[in-house]
Design an enzyme around this catalytic site. Structure first.
Site, short mmCIF file in Angstrom:
data_model
loop_
_atom_site.label_atom_id
_atom_site.label_comp_id
_atom_site.label_asym_id
_atom_site.label_seq_id
_atom_site.Cartn_x
_atom_site.Cartn_y
_atom_site.Cartn_z
CG ASP A 281 51.26 36.62 34.37
OD1 ASP A 281 51.08 37.54 33.54
OD2 ASP A 281 51.59 35.47 34.02
NE ARG B 216 45.50 27.94 36.97
CZ ARG B 216 44.23 28.14 36.65
NH1 ARG B 216 43.28 27.93 37.55
NH2 ARG B 216 43.89 28.57 35.44
#
Length: 353
Positions: A79, A42
């Site tokens: 997402d 990330r």
């Protein structure tokens, strides 16, 4: 060469109605901040959307929990808000605060969205399908690969409000003032997400989950709000996907819909399985639905944080409630960042003992 067939994958066996014991397991948000290897990727990715749209990163973080825990299913890392992003509504993720969108406050903002048949939508989403193709090639053969999307009402609520709010006041208010506009938005999301899920299947997913995260917060309109705003649009999606992918396996997670709502999911949407949130007593739900209905869930994420005897008891309760019935072990919502890795290991060891 593996002697297994695709349909031998444990999660697919359950979705076909077989009672596998102990039940196969995966957890929502299993690729996430509780894993140090995820946090490292990330940080390299920069923005959250770059993490979603860069196949190298998306594939790596999707594989991480499979390598560490051996879950029977792997869910694509992405997402639900890539859909409004692909519709050309500005989406960004603010560190420590979550998603932010330019709110869709009325007809003018709706008219600026891409039409459902605009090829630019799926050009934008091409990295997602590339990640799916690579994942199917890299996952162990026996691991089920899950795709997903958000349900139309849940996605619409973010598009209208510009962020998640506890009571979804902006989207509920717009649905009261301009119900036809909100219905038009939901119709567009139905059409776009049918195509989105079909393309995920074509790229290699074995099954998909539709996340209705806001089933408990619906517009206060006349009639059956759960059917009107949630189950009916989802049913259209399920039928639309199956028209092009016969036999497509689909899970619906209608968080916050209560015991009655959970019991209605499979018969009213046509889904193969109902995801059960942590607020519902699984044993009570199983007593109200046919033995052949497939369930998934519903351990409380906080119990996984607590660990110890409380976690053991929660796992045992699920095992007892679903014995002899088709069930996929999961949490009742997403795993949280503060969850100790050792507790995940303990949960799976208890389940599989």
């Amino acid at each position: 060469m593996s002697q297994l067939r695709r349909e031998d994958r444990a999660v697919l066996r359950v979705l076909s109605g077989e009672a596998v014991f102990p039940p196969p397991a995966w957890v929502m948000r299993q690729a996430g901040r509780y894993l140090p290897e995820y946090r490292e990727v990330r940080a390299r990715a920069g923005s959250f959307l770059d993490l979603c749209y860069t196949p190298d990163y998306a594939v790596e973080v999707t594989l991480q929990p499979i390598r560490r825990f051996g879950f029977e299913a792997s869910i694509l890392f992405s997402d639900i808000l890539v859909i409004p992003d692909a519709l050309d509504q500005r989406v960004r993720f603010v560190e420590g605060e979550g998603p932010r969108l330019d709110p869709l406050e009325g007809r003018a903002e709706f008219d600026r969205l891409r039409q459902a048949d605009d090829p630019a939508i799926f050009t934008h989403l091409a990295p997602v399908f590339e990640a799916v193709r690579r994942l199917r090639a890299e996952l162990p053969f026996e691991t089920t690969l899950l795709g997903f999307c958000g349900a139309p009402w849940t996605v619409a609520s973010y598009m209208i409000g510009g962020r998640g709010t506890p009571d979804l006041a902006p989207s509920r208010d717009l649905a009261r003032r301009e119900p036809e506009l909100v219905k038009a938005l939901i119709d567009r999301l139905v059409d776009v997400q049918i195509e989105y899920l079909v393309r995920q299947f074509e790229a290699g997913v074995d099954a998909v989950q539709i996340f209705e995260s806001h089933a408990g917060t619906l517009p206060e309109t006349q009639g059956d709000a759960l059917k009107q705003w949630s189950f009916e649009p989802i049913a259209r999606m399920v039928a639309g996907v199956r028209a092009r992918v016969p036999g497509a396996r689909i899970i619906v997670f209608a968080r916050g819909s209560g015991l009655e709502g959970h019991a209605r999911v499979v018969p009213e949407t046509g889904a193969d399985a109902v995801g059960v949130d942590w607020s519902v007593d699984l044993a009570e739900l199983r007593a109200r639905i046919p033995d052949t209905t497939v369930t998934q869930g519903n351990v409380h994420p906080d119990v996984l944080i607590e660990g110890g005897e409380a976690l053991d008891a929660a796992v045992d309760a699920v095992r007892e409630a679903v014995k002899g019935r088709p069930h996929i072990f999961n949490l009742g919502h997403g795993i949280t960042p503060q969850t100790p890795i050792a507790h995940v290991e303990r949960m799976l060891a208890r389940l599989r003992r």
